[in-house]
Design a protein around this motif. Sequence first.
Motif, mmCIF file in Angstrom:
data_model
loop_
_atom_site.group_PDB
_atom_site.id
_atom_site.type_symbol
_atom_site.label_atom_id
_atom_site.label_comp_id
_atom_site.label_asym_id
_atom_site.label_seq_id
_atom_site.Cartn_x
_atom_site.Cartn_y
_atom_site.Cartn_z
ATOM 1 N N LYS A 1 1.639 -2.879 5.900
ATOM 2 C CA LYS A 1 1.142 -1.537 5.558
ATOM 3 C C LYS A 1 0.110 -1.600 4.432
ATOM 4 O O LYS A 1 -0.833 -0.807 4.405
ATOM 5 N N LEU A 2 0.274 -2.537 3.503
ATOM 6 C CA LEU A 2 -0.695 -2.660 2.408
ATOM 7 C C LEU A 2 -2.079 -3.026 2.934
ATOM 8 O O LEU A 2 -3.095 -2.459 2.507
ATOM 9 N N LEU A 3 -2.138 -3.956 3.888
ATOM 10 C CA LEU A 3 -3.419 -4.350 4.470
ATOM 11 C C LEU A 3 -4.064 -3.175 5.197
ATOM 12 O O LEU A 3 -5.272 -2.915 5.045
ATOM 13 N N LEU A 4 -3.285 -2.448 5.976
ATOM 14 C CA LEU A 4 -3.831 -1.301 6.707
ATOM 15 C C LEU A 4 -4.293 -0.204 5.746
ATOM 16 O O LEU A 4 -5.306 0.468 5.991
ATOM 17 N N TRP A 5 -3.548 -0.036 4.638
ATOM 18 C CA TRP A 5 -3.954 0.981 3.658
ATOM 19 C C TRP A 5 -5.275 0.601 3.001
ATOM 20 O O TRP A 5 -6.143 1.462 2.783
ATOM 21 N N GLU A 6 -5.470 -0.675 2.674
ATOM 22 C CA GLU A 6 -6.725 -1.102 2.059
ATOM 23 C C GLU A 6 -7.902 -0.893 3.007
ATOM 24 O O GLU A 6 -8.988 -0.452 2.593
ATOM 25 N N GLU A 7 -7.692 -1.207 4.299
ATOM 26 C CA GLU A 7 -8.752 -0.973 5.276
ATOM 27 C C GLU A 7 -9.042 0.519 5.425
ATOM 28 O O GLU A 7 -10.200 0.925 5.582
ATOM 29 N N TYR A 8 -7.999 1.319 5.368
ATOM 30 C CA TYR A 8 -8.152 2.784 5.436
ATOM 31 C C TYR A 8 -8.935 3.300 4.232
ATOM 32 O O TYR A 8 -9.825 4.146 4.354
ATOM 33 N N CYS A 9 -8.649 2.760 3.040
ATOM 34 C CA CYS A 9 -9.372 3.181 1.837
ATOM 35 C C CYS A 9 -10.841 2.769 1.877
ATOM 36 O O CYS A 9 -11.716 3.482 1.375
ATOM 37 N N GLN A 10 -11.116 1.621 2.474
ATOM 38 C CA GLN A 10 -12.510 1.191 2.605
ATOM 39 C C GLN A 10 -13.285 2.114 3.530
ATOM 40 O O GLN A 10 -14.476 2.369 3.329
ATOM 41 N N GLN A 11 -12.609 2.647 4.536
ATOM 42 C CA GLN A 11 -13.277 3.542 5.479
ATOM 43 C C GLN A 11 -13.425 4.954 4.921
ATOM 44 O O GLN A 11 -14.432 5.619 5.175
ATOM 45 N N TYR A 12 -12.469 5.414 4.149
ATOM 46 C CA TYR A 12 -12.517 6.769 3.575
ATOM 47 C C TYR A 12 -12.260 6.675 2.068
ATOM 48 O O TYR A 12 -11.213 7.107 1.581
ATOM 49 N N PRO A 13 -13.182 6.139 1.291
ATOM 50 C CA PRO A 13 -12.932 5.900 -0.145
ATOM 51 C C PRO A 13 -12.688 7.157 -0.951
ATOM 52 O O PRO A 13 -11.990 7.120 -1.955
ATOM 53 N N ASN A 14 -13.270 8.277 -0.563
ATOM 54 C CA ASN A 14 -13.115 9.522 -1.324
ATOM 55 C C ASN A 14 -12.130 10.493 -0.696
ATOM 56 O O ASN A 14 -11.954 11.606 -1.199
ATOM 57 N N ARG A 15 -11.525 10.077 0.420
ATOM 58 C CA ARG A 15 -10.625 11.014 1.103
ATOM 59 C C ARG A 15 -9.315 10.321 1.478
ATOM 60 O O ARG A 15 -8.635 10.725 2.405
ATOM 61 N N CYS A 16 -8.976 9.260 0.764
ATOM 62 C CA CYS A 16 -7.802 8.475 1.161
ATOM 63 C C CYS A 16 -6.556 8.862 0.361
ATOM 64 O O CYS A 16 -6.631 9.334 -0.771
ATOM 65 N N LEU A 17 -5.427 8.622 1.003
ATOM 66 C CA LEU A 17 -4.139 8.820 0.342
ATOM 67 C C LEU A 17 -3.858 7.647 -0.585
ATOM 68 O O LEU A 17 -4.388 6.543 -0.399
ATOM 69 N N SER A 18 -3.030 7.862 -1.586
ATOM 70 C CA SER A 18 -2.555 6.734 -2.385
ATOM 71 C C SER A 18 -1.617 5.893 -1.520
ATOM 72 O O SER A 18 -1.133 6.345 -0.477
ATOM 73 N N TYR A 19 -1.342 4.673 -1.952
ATOM 74 C CA TYR A 19 -0.504 3.776 -1.144
ATOM 75 C C TYR A 19 0.902 4.337 -0.947
ATOM 76 O O TYR A 19 1.471 4.272 0.142
ATOM 77 N N SER A 20 1.476 4.914 -1.983
ATOM 78 C CA SER A 20 2.829 5.469 -1.868
ATOM 79 C C SER A 20 2.854 6.645 -0.899
ATOM 80 O O SER A 20 3.783 6.789 -0.096
ATOM 81 N N GLN A 21 1.785 7.504 -0.958
ATOM 82 C CA GLN A 21 1.719 8.627 -0.014
ATOM 83 C C GLN A 21 1.527 8.131 1.415
ATOM 84 O O GLN A 21 2.089 8.678 2.366
ATOM 85 N N TYR A 22 0.721 7.096 1.552
ATOM 86 C CA TYR A 22 0.449 6.516 2.867
ATOM 87 C C TYR A 22 1.757 6.022 3.510
ATOM 88 O O TYR A 22 2.054 6.338 4.669
ATOM 89 N N CYS A 23 2.547 5.287 2.751
ATOM 90 C CA CYS A 23 3.826 4.762 3.265
ATOM 91 C C CYS A 23 4.807 5.880 3.564
ATOM 92 O O CYS A 23 5.507 5.860 4.596
ATOM 93 N N ASP A 24 4.864 6.863 2.678
ATOM 94 C CA ASP A 24 5.819 7.963 2.846
ATOM 95 C C ASP A 24 5.488 8.781 4.091
ATOM 96 O O ASP A 24 6.383 9.125 4.870
ATOM 97 N N ARG A 25 4.213 9.073 4.295
ATOM 98 C CA ARG A 25 3.832 9.877 5.458
ATOM 99 C C ARG A 25 4.042 9.108 6.759
ATOM 100 O O ARG A 25 4.402 9.701 7.785
ATOM 101 N N TYR A 26 3.805 7.802 6.715
ATOM 102 C CA TYR A 26 4.034 7.003 7.926
ATOM 103 C C TYR A 26 5.532 7.009 8.282
ATOM 104 O O TYR A 26 5.899 7.175 9.450
ATOM 105 N N LEU A 27 6.391 6.829 7.293
ATOM 106 C CA LEU A 27 7.834 6.824 7.562
ATOM 107 C C LEU A 27 8.300 8.171 8.097
ATOM 108 O O LEU A 27 9.148 8.241 9.003
#
Length: 514
Positions: free
Chosen positions: A99-125
């Motif tokens: 999930k960390l790798l996917l979150w970093e790739e997601y942040c690279q694609q949407y640098p100003n509109r991305c969730l924090s890592y904790s939010q990213y994991c929580d929403r996925y779960l």
Amino acid sequence: MAAKRITMRKIRDVLRLRYEAKLSVRQINTSTKISVGAIQKLLTKAKELKLSWPLSAELNDVELAKLFYPKADTRKASRFQIPDWPEVHKELKAKGVTKLLLWEEYCQQYPNRCLSYSQYCDRYLNWAKKQKRSMRQTHKAGDKLFVDYAGQTMSVVSPTTGEVRSAQIFVAVVGASNYTYAEATWSQSLPDWLASHVRTFEFIGGTPVMIVPDNLRSGVSKACRYEPELNPCYQQLAEHYGVAVVPARPYKPKDKSKAEVGVQIIERWILARLRHHTFFSLAELNQCIASLLTEVNLKPFKQLPGNRLQWFEQLDKPLLNALPAHPYQYVDIKIAKVNIDYHIQYDQHLYSVPHHLVGENVELHAGDKLVQIYFKTHLLASHVRKHYPGTTTEPGHMPKKHAKHQQWTPGRLKNWAKGIGPEVLLWVSEQLESREHPELAYRVCLGLLNLTRSYPAVRLNKACAIANQKSLVKLKNIKAILTSNQDKLPLDKTEATITLPQDHENVRGPKCFH
């Protein structure tokens, strides 16, 4: 907003810590919590852009983002960009993806509109909890193959006799992609069970890391929650294909949930559609199953993009291990005890082993063309498989004093019997002629002839005369006659009277009886 600004600020932090503070990549990783790989990519890109510290005051966050991520969406927005959760779920099945790798790739694609890592994991779960129960388990690509039999059977009618037989339905499901295989077999016996595995591996074009069966008796000799005992033949198949067999725990259906769902799909989408068809051969039934199976694997998922075949081609197939040069050939493995005559029996045929192993338990491997015998994993003997009653003896397995017995023939046995007496010859001849193969009578004939060591030839001949008269064909019957001294008794009185002459001067004729 803090979550949006932090990404751009971390780019500046990495550059500052590297060029101003002169920290190593590992030290920057400890300070910023950014992965080592991402830091190395940033520094490599900064070197290509020939950036130096301090950065130009005219270079704002948006322009800095465009330099490092030209394809990224740098537009200011008040709303987060929600990741494509089905795609994230699919990517997580790939080996090594986190999930960390996917979150970093997601942040690279949407640098100003991305969730924090904790939010990213929580929403996925939270998203995953709303899906089907079967999706709660995460199966890595190329990792597991689930196998089981369907509870439902299919009827096959014999075209010659009209007899109706029930065919069993074998089902296999690849863990990550749900790619499914099914076929019909006559039974759930060990040969059919193993042959279905072989055809499954050929269908998917490779082998997974492990197989997860139910605690079927054909595959698991002893079911146990912690240490199940595999059937030796099943273990041999696993070794041939280089896979691990991990049976599901007893009474734990979640351990094989993929197989449970796969069986349900096969019953609903294939067997139910064939319920009104009449099949006259197993091949005809399997042809229909194969045709409908293609439709099953091409059927789109309801809650995920794509279908089973697409997911299999993308996820599982690239990570499957290659098939061996030759498919597994079924070998029946049994434990046998060496008889006192240093032979063991398999399928009505006797095979020899070294005579010093009399009384020991050995492991017999019976293939279609070869019978091999092992003792404590060491190969003792190898014989050509014989599919008829008889005896196969290797001269080197015999004691020296027994070696001459291998030269016995029916003629030699009859000559010995003739020297004892005609009744003995008659009994031995009937033994040799009554068997499909004369060799099967050698032991009993030798047992009879060797009785001359304990009894005179005359007594043995009389005992055989009684046995021939009463049709006694067992050696124990002759031994009983000798031990009970029946051969010494006089002939029956009735039999003696019948042999007396009928003409005599003292015999009165019919004229004396008026």
